[in-house]
Write a protein that holds these residues in place. Structure first.
Motif, PDB file in Angstrom:
ATOM      1  N   UNK A 294      11.166  12.002  -4.769  1.00 18.22           N
ATOM      2  CA  UNK A 294      10.323  10.839  -4.328  1.00 18.22           C
ATOM      3  C   UNK A 294      10.507   9.706  -5.205  1.00 18.22           C
ATOM      4  N   UNK A 295      10.423   8.572  -4.412  1.00 21.92           N
ATOM      5  CA  UNK A 295      10.483   7.188  -5.133  1.00 21.92           C
ATOM      6  C   UNK A 295       9.130   6.599  -5.665  1.00 21.92           C
ATOM      7  N   UNK A 296       8.629   5.869  -4.775  1.00 19.69           N
ATOM      8  CA  UNK A 296       7.255   5.263  -5.087  1.00 19.69           C
ATOM      9  C   UNK A 296       6.251   5.307  -3.953  1.00 19.69           C
ATOM     10  N   UNK A 297       5.041   4.963  -4.305  1.00 20.61           N
ATOM     11  CA  UNK A 297       3.893   4.614  -3.065  1.00 20.61           C
ATOM     12  C   UNK A 297       3.624   3.134  -3.127  1.00 20.61           C
ATOM     13  N   UNK A 298       3.525   2.540  -2.138  1.00 23.18           N
ATOM     14  CA  UNK A 298       3.488   1.188  -1.832  1.00 23.18           C
ATOM     15  C   UNK A 298       1.975   1.169  -1.157  1.00 23.18           C
ATOM     16  N   UNK A 299       0.756   0.411  -1.555  1.00 22.93           N
ATOM     17  CA  UNK A 299      -0.334   0.334  -0.944  1.00 22.93           C
ATOM     18  C   UNK A 299      -0.296  -1.258  -0.581  1.00 22.93           C
ATOM     19  N   UNK A 300      -0.578  -1.610   0.896  1.00 25.80           N
ATOM     20  CA  UNK A 300      -0.738  -3.171   1.248  1.00 25.80           C
ATOM     21  C   UNK A 300      -2.049  -3.503   1.497  1.00 25.80           C
ATOM     22  N   UNK A 301      -2.165  -4.728   1.679  1.00 23.87           N
ATOM     23  CA  UNK A 301      -3.307  -5.459   1.702  1.00 23.87           C
ATOM     24  C   UNK A 301      -3.882  -4.978   3.673  1.00 23.87           C
ATOM     25  N   UNK A 302      -5.127  -5.002   3.906  1.00 24.96           N
ATOM     26  CA  UNK A 302      -5.276  -4.875   5.319  1.00 24.96           C
ATOM     27  C   UNK A 302      -4.398  -5.633   6.239  1.00 24.96           C
ATOM     28  N   UNK A 303      -3.992  -6.660   5.914  1.00 23.17           N
ATOM     29  CA  UNK A 303      -3.142  -7.339   6.865  1.00 23.17           C
ATOM     30  C   UNK A 303      -1.727  -7.167   7.017  1.00 23.17           C
ATOM     31  N   UNK A 304      -1.330  -6.242   5.690  1.00 26.99           N
ATOM     32  CA  UNK A 304       0.124  -5.866   5.672  1.00 26.99           C
ATOM     33  C   UNK A 304       0.873  -6.846   5.099  1.00 26.99           C
ATOM     34  N   UNK A 305       0.401  -7.975   4.574  1.00 23.51           N
ATOM     35  CA  UNK A 305       1.325  -8.906   4.121  1.00 23.51           C
ATOM     36  C   UNK A 305       1.662  -8.939   2.559  1.00 23.51           C
ATOM     37  N   UNK A 306       0.514  -8.112   2.031  1.00 23.37           N
ATOM     38  CA  UNK A 306       0.736  -8.114   0.589  1.00 23.37           C
ATOM     39  C   UNK A 306       0.799  -6.782  -0.174  1.00 23.37           C
TER      40      UNK A 306
ATOM     41  N   UNK B 289      -2.709   9.759  -2.316  1.00 23.60           N
ATOM     42  CA  UNK B 289      -1.652  10.051  -1.617  1.00 23.60           C
ATOM     43  C   UNK B 289      -1.183  10.979  -1.897  1.00 23.60           C
ATOM     44  N   UNK B 290      -0.635  12.203  -1.186  1.00 20.79           N
ATOM     45  CA  UNK B 290       0.284  13.086  -1.296  1.00 20.79           C
ATOM     46  C   UNK B 290       1.581  13.090  -0.421  1.00 20.79           C
ATOM     47  N   UNK B 291       2.637  13.754  -0.928  1.00 16.13           N
ATOM     48  CA  UNK B 291       3.722  13.677  -0.177  1.00 16.13           C
ATOM     49  C   UNK B 291       4.778  14.616  -0.649  1.00 16.13           C
ATOM     50  N   UNK B 292       6.090  14.926   0.043  1.00 14.19           N
ATOM     51  CA  UNK B 292       7.077  15.783  -0.077  1.00 14.19           C
ATOM     52  C   UNK B 292       8.397  15.161   0.196  1.00 14.19           C
ATOM     53  N   UNK B 293       9.357  15.681  -0.091  1.00 14.53           N
ATOM     54  CA  UNK B 293      10.709  15.117   0.026  1.00 14.53           C
ATOM     55  C   UNK B 293      11.847  16.371   0.206  1.00 14.53           C
ATOM     56  N   UNK B 294      12.777  16.139   0.999  1.00 17.43           N
ATOM     57  CA  UNK B 294      13.738  17.289   1.096  1.00 17.43           C
ATOM     58  C   UNK B 294      14.381  17.686  -0.212  1.00 17.43           C
ATOM     59  N   UNK B 295      15.002  16.529  -0.657  1.00 16.91           N
ATOM     60  CA  UNK B 295      15.647  16.502  -1.891  1.00 16.91           C
ATOM     61  C   UNK B 295      14.747  16.560  -3.384  1.00 16.91           C
ATOM     62  N   UNK B 296      13.654  16.716  -3.374  1.00 13.62           N
ATOM     63  CA  UNK B 296      12.392  16.646  -3.986  1.00 13.62           C
ATOM     64  C   UNK B 296      12.645  15.445  -5.233  1.00 13.62           C
TER      65      UNK B 296
END
Length: 217
Positions: A125-137, A116-123
């Protein structure tokens, strides 16, 4: 929504204490954008008072950027002092620039890695969350590193959430103030062995000369 601005106030020993705090939100040009709600207090020695800066003015969102908050303290005997602190208004979500899996196909006995790569205007960034395929966990939450944050999963530990075929994992990237962006990555799992549908041969094996040894013709 409101942004909580904690203001640390200290009173010299010559003062009886802080009776009233007032605040103003100032633009880059120094002009007053908002008058903040007054805080009545009876601080003596030192203490903390909180101001709320509303992220909108006259019904419109304040533009992202750095503003100033001017705080004035008034003592019980009318002595005044002031301080100005910066505040960064940030409504903009971070940008997800890449969500990929290092290998498009995995075996349930082999780990796979999501990048996962990303950027933010204020530099910030917080965290990356990856969910289960059903989006519940929430399978994992890790600090966002900006470029190429990697998360590795053991497919065996994900059973029965994934099986043979494509599985879509939702991904969320946050910044330090709670704005977020979402995406997803598809992992294709293949544990099925190949299937042999048939086999043919044009070879004929026999002993044409009668010596008992089979010859291939």
């Amino acid at each position: 929504g409101p942004v909580l601005v904690p203001i640390q106030v200290q009173t010299p020993g010559t003062l009886k204490g802080i009776q009233l705090l007032t605040g103003q939100l100032l633009g880059k040009d120094g002009k007053v954008i908002q008058s903040l709600p007054q805080v009545e207090t009876s601080l003596s020695g030192s203490g903390t008072a909180n101001f709320y800066v509303v992220g909108s003015a006259n019904g419109a969102l304040l533009a992202d950027g750095v503003y100033s908050v001017s705080i004035q303290a008034i003592s019980e005997v009318g002595i005044r002092s002031s301080i100005t602190v910066p505040i960064d208004i940030d409504h903009a979500p971070p940008q997800l620039t890449q969500v990929t899996v290092l290998t498009g196909t995995s075996n349930l006995t082999q780990p796979f890695t999501i990048v996962v790569s990303g950027s933010d205007r204020s530099q910030k960034l917080g965290s990356i969350l990856i969910f289960s395929p059903d989006g519940k966990t929430v399978l994992t939450e890790v600090p966002a590193q900006g470029a190429d944050t990697t998360v590795t999963f053991n497919p065996i530990a994900l059973r029965p959430m994934i099986s043979d075929g494509p599985s879509i994992f939702p991904v969320r990237l946050t910044d330090s103030v709670g704005n977020s962006a979402t995406g997803s990555v598809t992992v294709i799992v293949d544990t099925s062995p190949p299937v042999i549908t048939g086999a043919t041969s044009n070879l004929t094996v026999f002993s044409p000369n009668g010596d008992g040894i089979d010859d291939v013709v």
